[in-house]
Scaffold this motif. Structure first.
Motif, mmCIF file in Angstrom:
data_model
loop_
_atom_site.group_PDB
_atom_site.id
_atom_site.type_symbol
_atom_site.label_atom_id
_atom_site.label_comp_id
_atom_site.label_asym_id
_atom_site.label_seq_id
_atom_site.Cartn_x
_atom_site.Cartn_y
_atom_site.Cartn_z
ATOM 1 N N PHE A 96 19.512 -5.593 -17.934
ATOM 2 C CA PHE A 96 19.736 -4.610 -16.879
ATOM 3 C C PHE A 96 18.619 -3.570 -16.889
ATOM 4 N N VAL A 97 18.228 -3.133 -15.691
ATOM 5 C CA VAL A 97 17.133 -2.175 -15.549
ATOM 6 C C VAL A 97 17.561 -1.036 -14.642
ATOM 7 N N ASP A 98 17.323 0.196 -15.093
ATOM 8 C CA ASP A 98 17.542 1.377 -14.256
ATOM 9 C C ASP A 98 16.208 1.790 -13.646
ATOM 10 N N ALA A 99 16.074 1.574 -12.347
ATOM 11 C CA ALA A 99 14.893 2.021 -11.611
ATOM 12 C C ALA A 99 15.292 3.018 -10.534
ATOM 13 N N ASP B 24 20.722 -2.560 -26.284
ATOM 14 C CA ASP B 24 19.925 -3.758 -26.574
ATOM 15 C C ASP B 24 19.391 -4.472 -25.341
ATOM 16 N N ASN B 25 20.052 -4.342 -24.207
ATOM 17 C CA ASN B 25 19.652 -5.124 -23.028
ATOM 18 C C ASN B 25 19.537 -4.259 -21.789
ATOM 19 N N PHE B 26 19.010 -3.069 -21.981
ATOM 20 C CA PHE B 26 18.911 -2.089 -20.907
ATOM 21 C C PHE B 26 17.563 -1.392 -21.009
ATOM 22 N N LEU B 27 16.842 -1.292 -19.865
ATOM 23 C CA LEU B 27 15.501 -0.704 -19.859
ATOM 24 C C LEU B 27 15.331 0.237 -18.669
ATOM 25 N N PRO B 28 14.481 1.247 -18.815
ATOM 26 C CA PRO B 28 14.112 2.112 -17.690
ATOM 27 C C PRO B 28 12.839 1.587 -17.026
ATOM 28 N N ALA B 29 12.653 1.916 -15.741
ATOM 29 C CA ALA B 29 11.498 1.350 -15.038
ATOM 30 C C ALA B 29 10.756 2.341 -14.167
ATOM 31 N N CYS B 30 10.969 3.651 -14.366
ATOM 32 C CA CYS B 30 10.202 4.608 -13.559
ATOM 33 C C CYS B 30 10.112 5.927 -14.299
ATOM 34 N N LYS B 31 10.436 7.047 -13.659
ATOM 35 C CA LYS B 31 10.265 8.342 -14.310
ATOM 36 C C LYS B 31 11.362 8.636 -15.332
ATOM 37 N N ASN B 32 12.230 7.652 -15.615
ATOM 38 C CA ASN B 32 13.300 7.824 -16.592
ATOM 39 C C ASN B 32 12.930 7.318 -17.986
ATOM 40 N N ILE B 33 11.648 7.052 -18.231
ATOM 41 C CA ILE B 33 11.218 6.587 -19.557
ATOM 42 C C ILE B 33 11.187 7.752 -20.547
ATOM 43 N N ILE C 85 4.692 1.249 -14.911
ATOM 44 C CA ILE C 85 5.867 1.299 -15.789
ATOM 45 C C ILE C 85 6.834 0.186 -15.417
ATOM 46 N N GLY C 86 7.118 0.047 -14.133
ATOM 47 C CA GLY C 86 8.029 -1.004 -13.692
ATOM 48 C C GLY C 86 7.509 -2.395 -13.998
ATOM 49 N N GLU C 87 6.220 -2.594 -13.796
ATOM 50 C CA GLU C 87 5.625 -3.901 -14.075
ATOM 51 C C GLU C 87 5.765 -4.254 -15.558
ATOM 52 N N ALA C 88 5.472 -3.279 -16.426
ATOM 53 C CA ALA C 88 5.621 -3.511 -17.862
ATOM 54 C C ALA C 88 7.077 -3.803 -18.209
ATOM 55 N N CYS C 89 7.987 -3.067 -17.592
ATOM 56 C CA CYS C 89 9.411 -3.266 -17.836
ATOM 57 C C CYS C 89 9.845 -4.668 -17.423
ATOM 58 N N GLY C 90 9.386 -5.134 -16.250
ATOM 59 C CA GLY C 90 9.754 -6.474 -15.797
ATOM 60 C C GLY C 90 9.266 -7.560 -16.729
ATOM 61 N N GLY D 81 15.375 0.413 -5.795
ATOM 62 C CA GLY D 81 14.316 -0.337 -5.135
ATOM 63 C C GLY D 81 13.071 0.472 -4.867
ATOM 64 N N GLY D 82 12.791 1.472 -5.728
ATOM 65 C CA GLY D 82 11.543 2.212 -5.616
ATOM 66 C C GLY D 82 10.381 1.416 -6.158
ATOM 67 N N LEU D 83 9.235 2.068 -6.351
ATOM 68 C CA LEU D 83 8.038 1.342 -6.776
ATOM 69 C C LEU D 83 8.230 0.700 -8.142
ATOM 70 N N GLY D 84 8.885 1.402 -9.083
ATOM 71 C CA GLY D 84 9.136 0.813 -10.388
ATOM 72 C C GLY D 84 10.070 -0.373 -10.300
ATOM 73 N N GLY D 85 11.110 -0.257 -9.485
ATOM 74 C CA GLY D 85 12.042 -1.367 -9.324
ATOM 75 C C GLY D 85 11.408 -2.577 -8.679
ATOM 76 N N ILE D 86 10.574 -2.342 -7.660
ATOM 77 C CA ILE D 86 9.903 -3.456 -6.980
ATOM 78 C C ILE D 86 8.937 -4.164 -7.920
#
Length: 548
Positions: free
Chosen positions: A174-177, A457-466, A485-490, A21-26
């Motif tokens: 699924f998203v890893d943030a 195929d259905n998993f994305l990163p959303a912060c400093k893990n790109i 990064i998170g916004e683009a991921c969402g 729930g960090g900035l990328g996740g939010i």
């Protein structure tokens, strides 16, 4: 109650599950909700906001943030924080009238503010979606396992930290943030951590040999106020004697000192706690660097003292790595990092050379309440790096570094840009004793390829893990870029759900990529830096902030 005694796990379903729930996740969560999807957001702590709140780090931002925001939603977040102060805090009439109110008048940002305020704003933003039933936020839950079949993640299992009750989370995407890429090993994503070698990346500032345990120092931040005529000395930390004389080989003296290694030149430089009166609007000292509450902005008596956020080089913990090590070693390192910060605070209270002669500032007082804690420390360590995906495209120093792009006057242009960011390449001392790396970087784009794992195929990163290297992570890790990064991921995850395709197919089909980029722009996401007007000279020469 333990997980084993909790019985059958409850089933939960959503279109998208975001862990962290960090900035990328939010921002990923808001993007998906805005497109009509159902989201489950899992966060290990009780606060949302990551580095902005739970880690206690006022926003590190590029110099043009007030005139040019890469994301309209990030601009709205900054506006909402200021509005919270105007509506709910006892500001003076003069402070309330300031359009660009800086509550703490800190040097590192034009919006230095109390972490608890940002946490309240983020909660308010998500509340309508929770009431509507399209968002479920599982606070203080940890992911314990993942179900994976081939190249697809099927489900995650999480446990309530308090009750031990388990939930079985199913979704199509699924998203890893998480702050350190914790989901990557659980789902079997190809990953890298630590330092890559120059032979692999070709980067000017890469190390000679790859070393996964060569990791940047982390910092356990704290908040403090100061009463010159009072005594608030804490108990002496058990490891104080060991820490107070600790010194990196590359440092000009003990770490507990006002003498630092200059971030750029590596020459000795003095930066004391106070360079003058504590409540001046702006001075180049540690107290004013990340001050989050300036008492002169508030009605008389509302704040007895200024409040500052301590995230300083003296508190950088580099004794042990925390990524890719056994849990017991990680826990020990994190506990040492906490003790390290408290030891430095005790040194400031008792032994530090004073600006007005003498030694020690016993009037320093911890303010954990602004961080949501009782001990004065942040809820979570400030992690500067973690696990990174092996990506379809990896961002190198050659793409953004000023020196590495000799003869060119801008960063690489990416055909698949899904956002922009700007920050210098900033690496703190490492667990192998390496000194700082602080070099100019051009304002840059966020390529879609860096968000795509090489296989899943259905998993994305959303912060400093790109898909960055250890070097370029030093530019892509700050607040505004993590949000983008998170916004683009969402949006990418949502687009893939709507077109029933894998995210990588969006990059491979020009018409889909063009459609996604158009939708991003319609939502206020900027995809390229302007090359005109006041920004042009700075863009050509790179930049560096005055404060860290």
């Amino acid at each position: 109650m333990t997980e084993a005694s909790a019985g059958q796990a409850s089933e939960r379903h959503a279109d998208l599950i975001i862990v962290g729930g960090g900035l990328g996740g939010i921002s990923a969560c808001l993007a998906a909700l805005g497109r009509g999807h159902r989201v489950i957001l899992v966060e290990a702590l009780d606060w949302l906001g990551g580095q902005l709140t739970a880690q206690g780090v006022p926003p590190d931002e590029h110099p043009w943030i007030e005139q040019f925001s890469a994301s309209q939603t990030y601009a709205r977040l900054r506006h909402a924080i200021r509005e919270h102060y105007r509506r709910h805090m006892p500001l003076t009439a003069q402070a309330r009238a300031q359009m660009l109110l800086n509550p703490g008048q800190g040097n590192v940002s034009s919006l230095c503010h109390e972490p608890r305020v940002a946490a309240a704003v983020l909660d308010a933003w998500l509340a309508p979606y929770e009431a509507e039933g399209r968002l479920t936020v599982l606070r203080e839950h940890r992911i314990t396992a993942a179900e994976v079949a081939g190249d697809r993640v099927l489900a995650l299992r999480c446990v309530d930290r308090h009750t031990g009750l388990a939930s079985h989370l199913q979704a199509r995407m699924f998203v890893d943030a998480t702050e350190t890429g914790d989901l990557l090993p659980l789902v079997g994503a190809e990953q890298v951590y630590g330092a890559e070698s120059r032979a692999i990346t070709g980067e000017l500032h890469a190390t000679d040999e790859a070393d996964p345990y060569d990791q940047q120092a982390l910092t356990w931040c704290l908040a403090a106020e100061y009463f010159p005529d009072e005594h608030h000395v804490i108990d002496r930390p058990p490891a104080y004697e060991r820490f107070r004389t600790l010194q990196l080989d590359c440092w000009p003296g003990p770490q507990f000192s006002w003498i630092l290694s200059d971030f750029v030149t590596h020459q000795p430089r003095e930066r004391p706690l106070f360079a003058g009166p504590t409540d001046e609007a702006s001075l180049y000292d540690l107290w004013h660097a990340r001050r989050i509450a300036w008492r002169k902005h508030f009605a008389e008596g509302a704040y007895r003292s200024d409040i500052t956020l301590a995230n300083w080089p003296q508190m950088d913990y580099w004794l042990q790595p925390v990524i890719g090590v056994p849990d017991a070693q990680r826990d020990q390192a994190l506990d040492e990092a906490r003790q390290f910060s408290l030891s430095f605070f005790y040194w400031m209270q008792t032994e530090a050379p004073r600006h007005d002669k003498g030694y020690g500032y016993p009037g320093l007082k911890l303010r954990g309440d602004v961080l949501g804690t009782s001990d004065g420390l942040a809820k979570q360590a400030y992690f500067r790096e973690g696990r990174r995906i092996q990506a379809a495209f990896t961002i190198l120093e050659q793409h953004i570094g000023v020196k590495a792009r000799s003869g060119r006057d801008a960063a690489e242009t990416f055909f698949d840009s899904v956002g922009i960011g700007a920050y210098r390449i900033d690496l703190h001392p490492s667990t192998r004793g390496r000194n700082t790396v602080d070099i100019d970087a051009y304002p840059f784009q966020i390529p879609l390829g860096a968000l795509l794992p090489v296989r899943l195929d259905n998993f994305l990163p959303a912060c400093k893990n790109i898909g960055t290297t250890r070097i370029t992570n030093g530019a892509y890790r700050e607040h505004a870029t993590e949000w983008s990064i998170g916004e683009a991921c969402g949006h990418l995850a949502s687009f893939a759900l709507e077109h029933q395709c894998a995210p990588r197919a969006v990059r491979e089909r020009p018409e889909w990529l063009a459609q996604l980029q158009q939708e991003l722009q319609q939502q206020g996401v900027v995809l390229q830096w302007p090359r005109f007007g006041a920004l042009t000279p700075t863009l050509r020469t790179g930049y560096r902030f005055a404060a860290r």
